[in-house]
Design a protein around this motif. Structure first.
Motif, PDB file in Angstrom:
ATOM      1  N   ASP A  40      18.625   4.563  -0.385  1.00  0.00           N
ATOM      2  CA  ASP A  40      18.852   5.930   0.114  1.00  0.00           C
ATOM      3  C   ASP A  40      19.230   6.000   1.594  1.00  0.00           C
ATOM      4  OD1 ASP A  40      18.365   7.126  -2.379  1.00  0.00           O
ATOM      5  OD2 ASP A  40      16.197   7.112  -2.026  1.00  0.00           O
ATOM      6  N   GLN A  41      19.458   4.852   2.231  1.00  0.00           N
ATOM      7  CA  GLN A  41      19.872   4.846   3.634  1.00  0.00           C
ATOM      8  C   GLN A  41      21.316   4.351   3.724  1.00  0.00           C
ATOM      9  OE1 GLN A  41      17.849   5.896   6.235  1.00  0.00           O
ATOM     10  NE2 GLN A  41      16.463   6.486   4.580  1.00  0.00           N
ATOM     11  N   PRO A  42      22.119   4.932   4.639  1.00  0.00           N
ATOM     12  CA  PRO A  42      23.484   4.428   4.808  1.00  0.00           C
ATOM     13  C   PRO A  42      23.464   2.926   5.114  1.00  0.00           C
ATOM     14  CG  PRO A  42      23.187   6.465   6.044  1.00  0.00           C
ATOM     15  CD  PRO A  42      21.828   6.062   5.539  1.00  0.00           C
ATOM     16  N   VAL A  43      24.364   2.201   4.493  1.00  0.00           N
ATOM     17  CA  VAL A  43      24.390   0.754   4.675  1.00  0.00           C
ATOM     18  C   VAL A  43      24.834   0.395   6.086  1.00  0.00           C
ATOM     19  CG1 VAL A  43      25.673  -1.331   4.056  1.00  0.00           C
ATOM     20  CG2 VAL A  43      24.721   0.095   2.268  1.00  0.00           C
ATOM     21  N   ASP A  44      24.002  -0.379   6.775  1.00  0.00           N
ATOM     22  CA  ASP A  44      24.426  -1.043   8.005  1.00  0.00           C
ATOM     23  C   ASP A  44      23.603  -2.324   8.158  1.00  0.00           C
ATOM     24  OD1 ASP A  44      21.948  -0.527   9.316  1.00  0.00           O
ATOM     25  OD2 ASP A  44      22.667   1.444   9.949  1.00  0.00           O
ATOM     26  N   ARG A  45      23.902  -3.095   9.205  1.00  0.00           N
ATOM     27  CA  ARG A  45      23.271  -4.410   9.368  1.00  0.00           C
ATOM     28  C   ARG A  45      21.757  -4.295   9.595  1.00  0.00           C
ATOM     29  NH1 ARG A  45      27.182  -8.419  10.312  1.00  0.00           N
ATOM     30  NH2 ARG A  45      29.074  -7.698   9.292  1.00  0.00           N
ATOM     31  N   LYS A  46      21.311  -3.138  10.053  1.00  0.00           N
ATOM     32  CA  LYS A  46      19.879  -2.989  10.379  1.00  0.00           C
ATOM     33  C   LYS A  46      19.020  -2.769   9.136  1.00  0.00           C
ATOM     34  CE  LYS A  46      20.432   0.363  13.434  1.00  0.00           C
ATOM     35  NZ  LYS A  46      21.859   0.405  13.805  1.00  0.00           N
ATOM     36  N   ASN A  47      19.561  -2.073   8.127  1.00  0.00           N
ATOM     37  CA  ASN A  47      18.698  -1.727   6.988  1.00  0.00           C
ATOM     38  C   ASN A  47      19.030  -2.473   5.697  1.00  0.00           C
ATOM     39  OD1 ASN A  47      20.864  -0.360   5.791  1.00  0.00           O
ATOM     40  ND2 ASN A  47      20.298   1.611   6.684  1.00  0.00           N
ATOM     41  N   VAL A  48      19.968  -3.414   5.762  1.00  0.00           N
ATOM     42  CA  VAL A  48      20.249  -4.231   4.576  1.00  0.00           C
ATOM     43  C   VAL A  48      20.155  -5.707   4.962  1.00  0.00           C
ATOM     44  CG1 VAL A  48      21.826  -4.767   2.701  1.00  0.00           C
ATOM     45  CG2 VAL A  48      21.858  -2.491   3.708  1.00  0.00           C
ATOM     46  N   ASN A  49      19.209  -6.414   4.345  1.00  0.00           N
ATOM     47  CA  ASN A  49      19.114  -7.860   4.523  1.00  0.00           C
ATOM     48  C   ASN A  49      19.958  -8.506   3.424  1.00  0.00           C
ATOM     49  OD1 ASN A  49      18.378 -10.471   5.136  1.00  0.00           O
ATOM     50  ND2 ASN A  49      16.370 -10.328   4.172  1.00  0.00           N
ATOM     51  N   ARG A  77      33.472  -6.303   1.304  1.00  0.00           N
ATOM     52  CA  ARG A  77      33.376  -6.236   2.769  1.00  0.00           C
ATOM     53  C   ARG A  77      32.893  -4.877   3.252  1.00  0.00           C
ATOM     54  NH1 ARG A  77      38.915  -9.663   2.939  1.00  0.00           N
ATOM     55  NH2 ARG A  77      37.947 -11.726   2.853  1.00  0.00           N
ATOM     56  N   MET A  78      33.209  -3.817   2.501  1.00  0.00           N
ATOM     57  CA  MET A  78      32.677  -2.499   2.858  1.00  0.00           C
ATOM     58  C   MET A  78      31.180  -2.428   2.571  1.00  0.00           C
ATOM     59  SD  MET A  78      35.581   0.355   1.907  1.00  0.00           S
ATOM     60  CE  MET A  78      35.847  -0.155   0.200  1.00  0.00           C
ATOM     61  N   ILE A  79      30.758  -2.986   1.445  1.00  0.00           N
ATOM     62  CA  ILE A  79      29.328  -2.996   1.106  1.00  0.00           C
ATOM     63  C   ILE A  79      28.528  -3.718   2.188  1.00  0.00           C
ATOM     64  CG2 ILE A  79      27.611  -3.946  -0.500  1.00  0.00           C
ATOM     65  CD1 ILE A  79      29.691  -3.466  -2.752  1.00  0.00           C
ATOM     66  N   ILE A  85      33.863  -4.346   7.092  1.00  0.00           N
ATOM     67  CA  ILE A  85      34.888  -3.356   7.424  1.00  0.00           C
ATOM     68  C   ILE A  85      34.346  -1.973   7.072  1.00  0.00           C
ATOM     69  CG2 ILE A  85      36.846  -4.931   7.114  1.00  0.00           C
ATOM     70  CD1 ILE A  85      37.327  -3.713   4.374  1.00  0.00           C
ATOM     71  N   THR A  86      34.900  -0.953   7.698  1.00  0.00           N
ATOM     72  CA  THR A  86      34.410   0.416   7.474  1.00  0.00           C
ATOM     73  C   THR A  86      35.203   1.086   6.360  1.00  0.00           C
ATOM     74  OG1 THR A  86      35.882   1.257   9.191  1.00  0.00           O
ATOM     75  CG2 THR A  86      33.626   0.718   9.851  1.00  0.00           C
ATOM     76  N   LYS A  87      34.519   1.902   5.593  1.00  0.00           N
ATOM     77  CA  LYS A  87      35.182   2.693   4.556  1.00  0.00           C
ATOM     78  C   LYS A  87      35.902   3.873   5.205  1.00  0.00           C
ATOM     79  CE  LYS A  87      30.880   5.224   3.677  1.00  0.00           C
ATOM     80  NZ  LYS A  87      30.756   5.491   5.070  1.00  0.00           N
ATOM     81  N   LEU A 135      27.269   3.198  -4.500  1.00  0.00           N
ATOM     82  CA  LEU A 135      28.572   3.545  -3.932  1.00  0.00           C
ATOM     83  C   LEU A 135      29.057   4.815  -4.615  1.00  0.00           C
ATOM     84  CD1 LEU A 135      28.383   0.404  -3.365  1.00  0.00           C
ATOM     85  CD2 LEU A 135      30.891   0.411  -3.442  1.00  0.00           C
ATOM     86  N   LYS A 136      29.534   5.774  -3.837  1.00  0.00           N
ATOM     87  CA  LYS A 136      30.013   7.033  -4.398  1.00  0.00           C
ATOM     88  C   LYS A 136      31.361   7.396  -3.800  1.00  0.00           C
ATOM     89  CE  LYS A 136      28.501  11.673  -5.592  1.00  0.00           C
ATOM     90  NZ  LYS A 136      27.441  12.699  -5.467  1.00  0.00           N
ATOM     91  N   ASP A 137      32.385   7.377  -4.640  1.00  0.00           N
ATOM     92  CA  ASP A 137      33.745   7.794  -4.261  1.00  0.00           C
ATOM     93  C   ASP A 137      34.235   7.084  -2.996  1.00  0.00           C
ATOM     94  OD1 ASP A 137      33.869   9.531  -6.420  1.00  0.00           O
ATOM     95  OD2 ASP A 137      33.010  11.190  -5.286  1.00  0.00           O
ATOM     96  N   VAL A 138      34.064   5.771  -2.966  1.00  0.00           N
ATOM     97  CA  VAL A 138      34.424   4.993  -1.772  1.00  0.00           C
ATOM     98  C   VAL A 138      35.909   4.624  -1.814  1.00  0.00           C
ATOM     99  CG1 VAL A 138      34.032   2.838  -0.530  1.00  0.00           C
ATOM    100  CG2 VAL A 138      32.095   4.091  -1.492  1.00  0.00           C
TER     101      VAL A 138
END
Length: 295
Positions: free
Chosen positions: A64-73, A47-49, A53-55, A6-9
């Protein structure tokens, strides 16, 4: 970099800044402690992680990929409990497994495996309302891990558990880390965080007030108390100290400096007081937490 960054969220709700420029990195399997008082911004950060909810600004990446439901199990044990009271446990678990895309055969195999480890096999055919609060908590934990997630968020995981079941869950969390899982833990029991977490972040009103390696943080603080194990009555020697706790065989006293503790020990030894234990201690995480957010 692998892992979670997380960077400056930041996140605002109307005019209230719920989270203000938080940064953290978890780059290896471990348990990371996310702490703060009620309303400090922990739940919003979680919830943002998880993409619930959206930051508003900053970045959250997983491998190294933006967090979304597809790339984080991910697996999530929320503080608010969510078992359905009238529904059989096995049906609830199959439902949650299906939501995570599991085939029924794989889901059943995982459910029976976790039920055995958590000692809840006998409850699988019962409705949730028949279970104690502690056993409902263990079922909720199962919903967070049955799909073999890589990133797991545990919010107050030991709530409602007796000491025996707390030990069972603690051992399973250690096993999850050994199996390569990244875990974020939020809890109000500071002793639990000290037991599990090498690294912590403390939030107060949405801002980071303390962050880093717990051992290194504690090393910057002077010793604050002494544990003295003795069956002798030594109260007359402790007039210049604050007795924090006393039993038949132990005193815990607050000290202003290590020098004062050593001087006390010298006096006790010279007066032939039998000492079974004399341990000078750094502040606990609870002490540090209160110092940082108590006001």
């Amino acid at each position: 970099m692998s892992g979670l960054v997380l960077k400056d969220v930041s996140k605002n709700f109307a005019s209230k800044k719920a989270v203000d420029r938080i940064s953290l990195t978890i780059d290896h399997p471990s348990v990371y402690g996310l702490l703060g008082t009620n309303g400090a911004g922990k739940s919003t950060t979680i919830r943002m992680i998880l993409g619930i909810i959206t930051k508003d600004s900053g970045s959250i990446t997983w491998n190294d990929q933006p967090v979304d439901r597809k790339n984080v199990n991910f697996g999530y044990l929320p503080e608010e409990r969510g078992v359905y009271p009238k529904v059989k446990i096995i049906d609830q678990l199959l439902y949650f497994a299906a939501l995570k895309g599991m085939e029924k055969s794989a889901a059943l195999e995982s459910i029976y495996d976790w039920a055995k480890q958590l000692k809840v096999e006998e409850y699988l055919e019962m409705p949730a309302e028949k279970l104690s609060k502690g056993n409902q908590q263990k079922i909720q934990f199962m919903t967070a891990v049955i799909h073999n997630p890589d990133l797991i968020v545990l919010d107050e995981p030991f709530s409602g558990l007796d000491p025996v079941n707390t030990d069972i869950l603690k051992n399973l969390i250690v096993k999850l880390v050994r199996d390569g899982k990244f875990i974020i833990m939020s809890a109000h029991q500071m002793s639990t965080i000290e037991e599990f977490c090498n690294d912590i972040l403390i939030l107060n009103r949405g801002k980071t007030v303390l962050q880093g390696n717990l051992k290194e943080i504690k090393s910057t603080y002077p010793a604050s108390r002494v544990i003295i194990g003795t069956t002798a009555d030594i109260k007359k020697y402790l007039k210049d100290f604050t007795i924090e706790n006393q039993t038949d065989s132990q005193y815990i006293i607050k000290i202003k400096s290590e020098a004062s503790a050593h001087k006390l020990l010298d006096t006790l030894v010279k007066d032939n007081i039998i000492i079974d234990k004399f341990e000078i201690m750094k502040p606990t995480l609870n002490d540090i937490f209160i110092e940082k957010v108590g006001a």
